[in-house]
Write a protein that holds these residues in place. Sequence first.
Motif, short mmCIF file in Angstrom:
data_model
loop_
_atom_site.label_atom_id
_atom_site.label_comp_id
_atom_site.label_asym_id
_atom_site.label_seq_id
_atom_site.Cartn_x
_atom_site.Cartn_y
_atom_site.Cartn_z
N GLU A 298 0.84 -1.19 0.00
CA GLU A 298 0.00 0.00 0.00
C GLU A 298 0.88 1.25 0.00
O GLU A 298 2.01 1.22 0.51
N VAL A 299 0.35 2.32 -0.57
CA VAL A 299 0.98 3.64 -0.50
C VAL A 299 -0.13 4.64 -0.23
O VAL A 299 -1.18 4.59 -0.87
N TRP A 300 0.12 5.55 0.71
CA TRP A 300 -0.88 6.60 0.95
C TRP A 300 -0.20 7.88 1.45
O TRP A 300 0.87 7.84 2.03
N GLY A 301 -0.86 8.98 1.18
CA GLY A 301 -0.41 10.28 1.68
C GLY A 301 -1.26 10.69 2.87
O GLY A 301 -2.40 10.25 3.02
N THR A 302 -0.68 11.55 3.72
CA THR A 302 -1.40 12.05 4.88
C THR A 302 -1.25 13.57 4.97
O THR A 302 -0.17 14.11 4.73
N GLY A 303 -2.34 14.24 5.31
CA GLY A 303 -2.29 15.68 5.48
C GLY A 303 -3.62 16.20 6.00
O GLY A 303 -4.65 15.52 5.88
N THR A 304 -3.62 17.39 6.54
CA THR A 304 -4.85 17.97 7.07
C THR A 304 -5.90 18.09 5.98
O THR A 304 -7.07 17.77 6.19
N ALA A 305 -5.50 18.56 4.80
CA ALA A 305 -6.47 18.82 3.74
C ALA A 305 -7.11 17.54 3.23
O ALA A 305 -8.33 17.43 3.12
N ALA A 306 -6.27 16.54 2.91
CA ALA A 306 -6.79 15.30 2.32
C ALA A 306 -7.09 14.23 3.35
O ALA A 306 -7.79 13.27 3.05
N VAL A 307 -6.56 14.35 4.56
CA VAL A 307 -6.60 13.36 5.64
C VAL A 307 -5.79 12.13 5.20
O VAL A 307 -4.62 12.02 5.52
N ILE A 308 -6.39 11.21 4.46
CA ILE A 308 -5.69 10.07 3.90
C ILE A 308 -5.96 10.06 2.40
O ILE A 308 -7.11 10.16 1.96
N SER A 309 -4.91 9.97 1.60
CA SER A 309 -5.08 9.92 0.15
C SER A 309 -4.33 8.70 -0.38
O SER A 309 -3.10 8.70 -0.47
N PRO A 310 -5.06 7.62 -0.70
CA PRO A 310 -4.40 6.43 -1.22
C PRO A 310 -3.76 6.69 -2.57
O PRO A 310 -4.27 7.49 -3.38
N VAL A 311 -2.64 6.04 -2.83
CA VAL A 311 -1.90 6.19 -4.09
C VAL A 311 -2.01 4.87 -4.87
O VAL A 311 -1.69 3.81 -4.34
N GLY A 312 -2.47 4.96 -6.10
CA GLY A 312 -2.63 3.76 -6.93
C GLY A 312 -1.49 3.54 -7.90
O GLY A 312 -1.19 2.40 -8.26
N HIS A 313 -0.85 4.65 -8.34
CA HIS A 313 0.24 4.54 -9.31
C HIS A 313 1.36 5.50 -8.94
O HIS A 313 1.11 6.62 -8.48
N LEU A 314 2.59 5.08 -9.18
CA LEU A 314 3.77 5.93 -9.03
C LEU A 314 4.53 5.92 -10.35
O LEU A 314 4.63 4.89 -11.02
N ARG A 315 5.06 7.09 -10.71
CA ARG A 315 5.89 7.16 -11.92
C ARG A 315 7.26 7.74 -11.56
O ARG A 315 7.34 8.78 -10.90
N TYR A 316 8.30 7.08 -11.99
CA TYR A 316 9.67 7.58 -11.82
C TYR A 316 10.39 7.45 -13.14
O TYR A 316 10.51 6.35 -13.69
N GLU A 317 10.85 8.57 -13.65
CA GLU A 317 11.47 8.63 -14.98
C GLU A 317 10.49 8.01 -15.99
O GLU A 317 9.38 8.50 -16.13
N ASP A 318 10.87 6.96 -16.68
CA ASP A 318 9.96 6.38 -17.67
C ASP A 318 9.21 5.16 -17.16
O ASP A 318 8.48 4.51 -17.92
N ASP A 319 9.38 4.85 -15.89
CA ASP A 319 8.74 3.66 -15.32
C ASP A 319 7.47 4.04 -14.56
O ASP A 319 7.49 4.95 -13.72
N VAL A 320 6.39 3.34 -14.82
CA VAL A 320 5.14 3.51 -14.09
C VAL A 320 4.83 2.20 -13.41
O VAL A 320 4.82 1.15 -14.05
N PHE A 321 4.63 2.24 -12.09
CA PHE A 321 4.27 1.01 -11.41
C PHE A 321 3.00 1.19 -10.60
O PHE A 321 2.77 2.20 -9.97
N GLN A 322 2.16 0.17 -10.68
CA GLN A 322 0.88 0.15 -9.99
C GLN A 322 1.05 -0.52 -8.65
O GLN A 322 1.77 -1.52 -8.54
N ILE A 323 0.37 0.04 -7.62
CA ILE A 323 0.43 -0.58 -6.30
C ILE A 323 -0.71 -1.58 -6.20
O ILE A 323 -1.89 -1.21 -6.25
#
Length: 358
Positions: A298-323
């Motif tokens: 799992e990947v998720w972000g945390t913050g006052t505005a979003a509270v919890i924001s799950p992350v479904g995809h990450l991209r680094y350079e030319d690579d995209v990976f799904q969680i």
Amino acid sequence: MSNYEIKITRTDSPKEKPQDQSKLGFGKIFTDHMFEMDYTKGIGWHDPRVVPFHEISLSPAAMVFHYGQEMFEGMKAYKAADGRTLLFRPDKNIERANNSNRRLMIPEIPEDLFLEGLKAVVKADEDWIPTAEGTSLYIRPFVIATDPFLGVRPSDTYKFMIILSPSGAYYPEGLNPVKIWIEDTYVRAVRGGIGEAKTGGNYVASLAAQIKAHDEGYSQVLWLDGVERKYIEEVGAMNIFFKINGKVVTPMLNGSILPGVTRRTCIELCKSWGYEVEERKVSVQELEEAARTGTLEEVWGTGTAAVISPVGHLRYEDDVFQIKDGSIGQLSQKLYDTVTGIQLGKLSDTFNWTVEVK
């Protein structure tokens, strides 16, 4: 009973409140009142007051315009099902605000005065708090340097204000997983700089990468460290968490990462549920390997505005990976349900995190 004399001046021209709470957006609508207080060198903070929401007038030479001396915070107020108005861990936001103030050479605000002002303005506009699912009253305290002087030094005068905005979800996706761009060109902050302070300079530094990410269809930017450019730091508006092989992992605070209140809350909750939590360096290569082998659960972000924001995809350079399957994870959902449940008074507040506005 307040320990301070806060003058209350009610508006004689109340605004029309939004009728459709499903269309609030974020940070676009403002309530009838605001809190205001001034600082003068040799006197200190003085004249705390709640006044009608109004435009402010500053000299074109005000130091905030030229040298960026300003601090802001983000908080929320919620209407509980039993009618109470609740704040969530305001002491931690106030503590962080004064940490930012110290780094930015802004005079610290007495914590009890900060809280009294916060309660007073929220109480004045209590009937603006939305009650639809996913909504809240967003609170924006901030300080600006007002001294009209074109020289580089700390200002001799400041203005502290708190404005309120009934808001919906921070991300249009709501609790649906977002796509995150790992930035490899621009740098937001470095240790020894102002990365751990909540100030506008950190956010303007993120805009070029954020626009680039948006143009590619990504919601936010995930920053790497500014020295080796290999270790994960934080998202533009959130701290970041990973569940790797059963462990909860988040980048350690190192002086260039904002010490998030929701971040702290999630760490404390996960530990209370028996998860092993690691605050440490996390390299982008480790993430890529974990995604490739299937241990990045799992990947998720945390913050006052979003509270919890799950992350479904990450991209680094030319690579995209799904969680996993790209959907919200079980722990992310549990954290969201628990944090929002406590904030809304639906769950027992065994940690004593909420403060009632009376």
